[in-house]
Design a protein around this motif. Structure first.
Motif: not given
Lengths: 439, 261
Positions: A381, A385, A387-396, A398-400
């Motif tokens: 991802l 994309y 800009p999706a790196v903004i979710l780095l180390h987020s719970p999401l 982890f979920l993925i």
């Protein structure tokens, strides 16, 4: 020839027992070949420029301690310059210091060359060798120069044990520590290079050896080469450079047992390969780089026995690379193990140790029974994309990643190691090829 | 009077076995991370993942169940000559202090001891603990609000879980969808803007910016850093977090003052 004479002097000092088939030369009986001149502040001869003009070809000029401000010195005959007690040649921030032009046989050792001037129209260097051959640059110190050692159309040179420290200015205000344009048979060994634009810069360089250098804290690249063939890089350290190491448009290169480390920044690479063919990358360590190994448009590159540890991306391979062989590497503790923009891969990934592997080894042969897919869905991802790196180390994230573990079909299969190793590879000392670099 | 009620509630909460387990859990986890990982940044990142998942969930569920278990006692207190205001704030402080203490003991102490020996990443370490405390306060406010908004215990718990799910996963999921749909546009600034609206994203990004991993985030990190670098950005981040604490608390307070028990 002068090299040889000096080398033999050392040997003769030890008087080895003569062996069969060895010709013994007694240097005591040969006529002293080199007339010598001495330059110093209190000597009759105070100017190095005059000494160079007076000296017959092949002379040895001894320069004693002191600061010599003599603008640009041009040398057009074979000479040996030996500095004693650290003489300093100062370019005063304006001049090139030493220019060696069309000389066969030049030596310089024991000097400090500093403050070669900045120029935006020509490459001003502390020591420039052009159209020359058989040169020997050893045990010198280069401080705050624009370019430090500059070889232009020059071959068969040894550059050894020099300490080169640049001014650490911005890219356009600083030159390279060792710059070679169009040469072959250059031996660069044991130098310490820092705070220049590029540590080692090669363009059109063939059949050269680059061993045991440390190149660090450069504004741009620790090493940068293009259009160069048949070079051998071993046991060098490229550390903490603005953009790491970038090598481009070259073939038949060997990179062995180097360390690429701490090249950390928004656009830094441990080792960036662009259009590199038929190259061996063996036994290197890539440690804490933003991207450990980046491969673009390269064919038949053999990446074996390397350790890629604690990088942002361990490897990033673009789809225009083919027949890459990536085997027996350790991939440990990286944020992303691998990434690729390709839909399918024409490369081989086999027998690597990936610490992100969660498979099993039922028959206990040391290899995992299910393939490892190092490109995670989240990595893919981010690749597609950014800009999706903004979710780095987020719970999401982890979920993925957890969902992929339950449903492996979710993982992109662009890079796949069919037989990953279960344990980290440890190379034994005997396999350490530190002795088989051809000397 | 507020102080008296707060002290009483706090003493009651501190006696709870669940709070003890929560403290113990963080203590064990933090200590073992520091023992087993040689790299402090790896400790912080692992802790961050845990904090983002566990702290909001525990704060939410703990407060919801406590308030519902003590519903009768709250009503009884209100029959006494005490103002509603002091009952509300008594409970607010009484719940907040033990939860914060649990974090300070469970995570703050090991981190502080580690900082005494190694100065590396001290700002990120402090941010980690402060971030966890802010998240506790935010979810505590949300839980009190939900608890007084719903008469039914199950409804309150369900809505609490829903809020937690939304902020933890759903919001980021939607953010991801937006990023994918708008991939043809320079979306970084917008994405950073959206991350300010979710306290979990904000705390996570604030922490990541203090660490090496920021370099992996390329342009996005630059946008975030540039915004945070000026006074307006810092003010916006602090304000956003304070609003997340103040708004649910204020809603809960209003609800509590008007509520017909």
């Amino acid at each position: 020839m002068i090299n040889l004479a000096l080398f033999l002097t050392v040997l003769v000092g030890q008087t080895p027992a003569p062996e069969k088939g060895v010709i013994e030369i007694d240097l005591q009986k040969t006529p002293s070949a080199s007339p010598t001149l001495t330059v110093c502040g209190t000597c009759p001869r105070r100017s190095l420029r005059e000494a160079i003009e007076e000296a017959p070809p092949g002379a040895v000029i001894y320069v004693l301690g002191g600061v010599y401000r003599e603008s640009t010195l041009v040398i057009r005959k074979p000479l040996t310059l030996i500095g004693e007690d650290g003489p300093v040649l100062d370019g005063e921030g304006k001049f090139e210091i030493l220019v060696v032009d069309s000389v066969d046989g030049f030596q310089i050792r024991g000097f400090t060359l500093k403050n070669a001037g900045i120029s935006f129209t020509e490459d001003q260097a502390a020591l420039k060798l052009k159209n020359s051959q058989n040169c020997f640059v050893e045990d010198n110190t280069f401080l705050d120069n624009f370019f430090a050692i500059y070889l232009e159309n020059t071959h068969s040179c040894v550059i050894r044990n020099n300490r080169v420290r640049g001014p650490g200015r911005t890219e356009s205000f600083s030159g390279n520590a060792i710059h070679v344009w169009n040469g072959y048979n250059i031996w660069i060994e044991g130098n310490h290079l820092s705070y220049h634009r590029d540590g080692i810069y090669f363009e059109f360089v063939r059949d050269s050896k680059i061993y045991n250098n440390v190149s660090e804290n450069h504004v741009r690249y620790g090493m940068h080469f293009m259009f160069s063939e048949g070079n051998d890089f071993a046991r060098n350290v490229f550390r903490d450079c603005g953009a790491g190491v970038a090598v481009m448009y070259s073939k038949h290169t060997k990179l062995r047992q180097n360390r690429f480390e701490f090249n950390w920044g928004g656009a830094s690479y441990g080792l960036l390969l662009k259009e590199i063919d038929d190259t061996d990358i063996e036994g290197n360590v890539f440690y804490k780089n933003t991207v450990g190994l980046y491969v673009e448009g390269s064919n038949r590159v053999f990446v074996r026995g390397n350790t890629l540890e604690k990088n942002g991306w361990a490897i990033r391979v673009l789809g225009n690379s083919m027949a890459l062989s990536f085997m027996y590497n350790n991939i440990v503790g990286n944020t992303f193990e691998a990434s690729s923009n390709a839909g399918r891969s024409f490369n081989t990934y086999l027998h690597n140790y990936w610490d992100g592997y969660v498979g099993y080894d039922l028959n206990r042969d040391g290899y995992g029974d299910v393939p490892h897919r190092p490109v995670r869905l989240f990595t893919q991802l981010v690749e597609q994309y950014p800009p999706a790196v903004i979710l780095l180390h987020s719970p999401l994230e982890f979920l993925i990643t957890y969902a992929e573990r339950l449903l492996p079909v979710l993982s992109p299969s662009v890079i796949e190691d069919d037989r990953p190793l279960m344990g980290r590879i440890v190379w034994s000392k005997s396999k350490d090829s530190s002795n088989d670099t051809d000397r | 009077m507020t102080g008296k009620i707060a002290r009483w509630v706090a003493r009651d909460v501190l006696r709870s076995i669940w709070l003890g387990l929560y403290t113990f859990f963080f203590l064990i986890i933090t200590l073992s991370f520091f023992t087993f990982f040689d790299d402090p940044s790896r400790v912080l990142l692992s802790l961050l993942n845990l904090v983002l998942m566990v702290v909001p969930l525990v704060s939410m569920i703990f407060v919801l169940t406590y308030l519902h278990n003590n519903r009768n006692f709250i009503v009884l207190t209100l029959t006494q000559p005490v103002s509603r205001r002091s009952v509300f704030w008594g409970y607010w402080w009484g719940l907040a202090i033990p939860l914060q203490l649990a974090l300070l003991v469970g995570m703050g102490l090991p981190v502080a001891f580690h900082l005494l020996a190694h100065r590396a990443l001290w700002l990120a370490s402090v941010l980690q603990v402060v971030g966890a405390m802010l998240l506790t306060q935010i979810f505590l406010g949300l839980a009190i609000w939900l608890s007084f908004a719903h008469e039914d215990r199950l409804k309150a718990l369900a809505s609490g879980l829903l809020v937690w799910l939304s902020l933890t996963f759903l919001y980021d999921g939607l953010l991801l969808v937006v990023i994918l749909l708008a991939s043809a546009y320079p979306i970084e600034k917008f994405a950073v803007g959206l991350s300010f609206l979710n306290p979990l994203d904000l705390v996570r990004l604030l922490l990541l910016m203090q660490m090496d991993v920021a370099a992996l985030m390329g342009f996005t990190a630059e946008v975030f850093k540039k915004f945070l670098g000026n006074a307006v950005g810092t003010l916006a981040a602090v304000t956003a977090l304070l609003i997340w604490i103040a708004f649910p608390t204020w809603m809960a307070f209003r609800n509590f003052m008007k509520k017909d028990f």
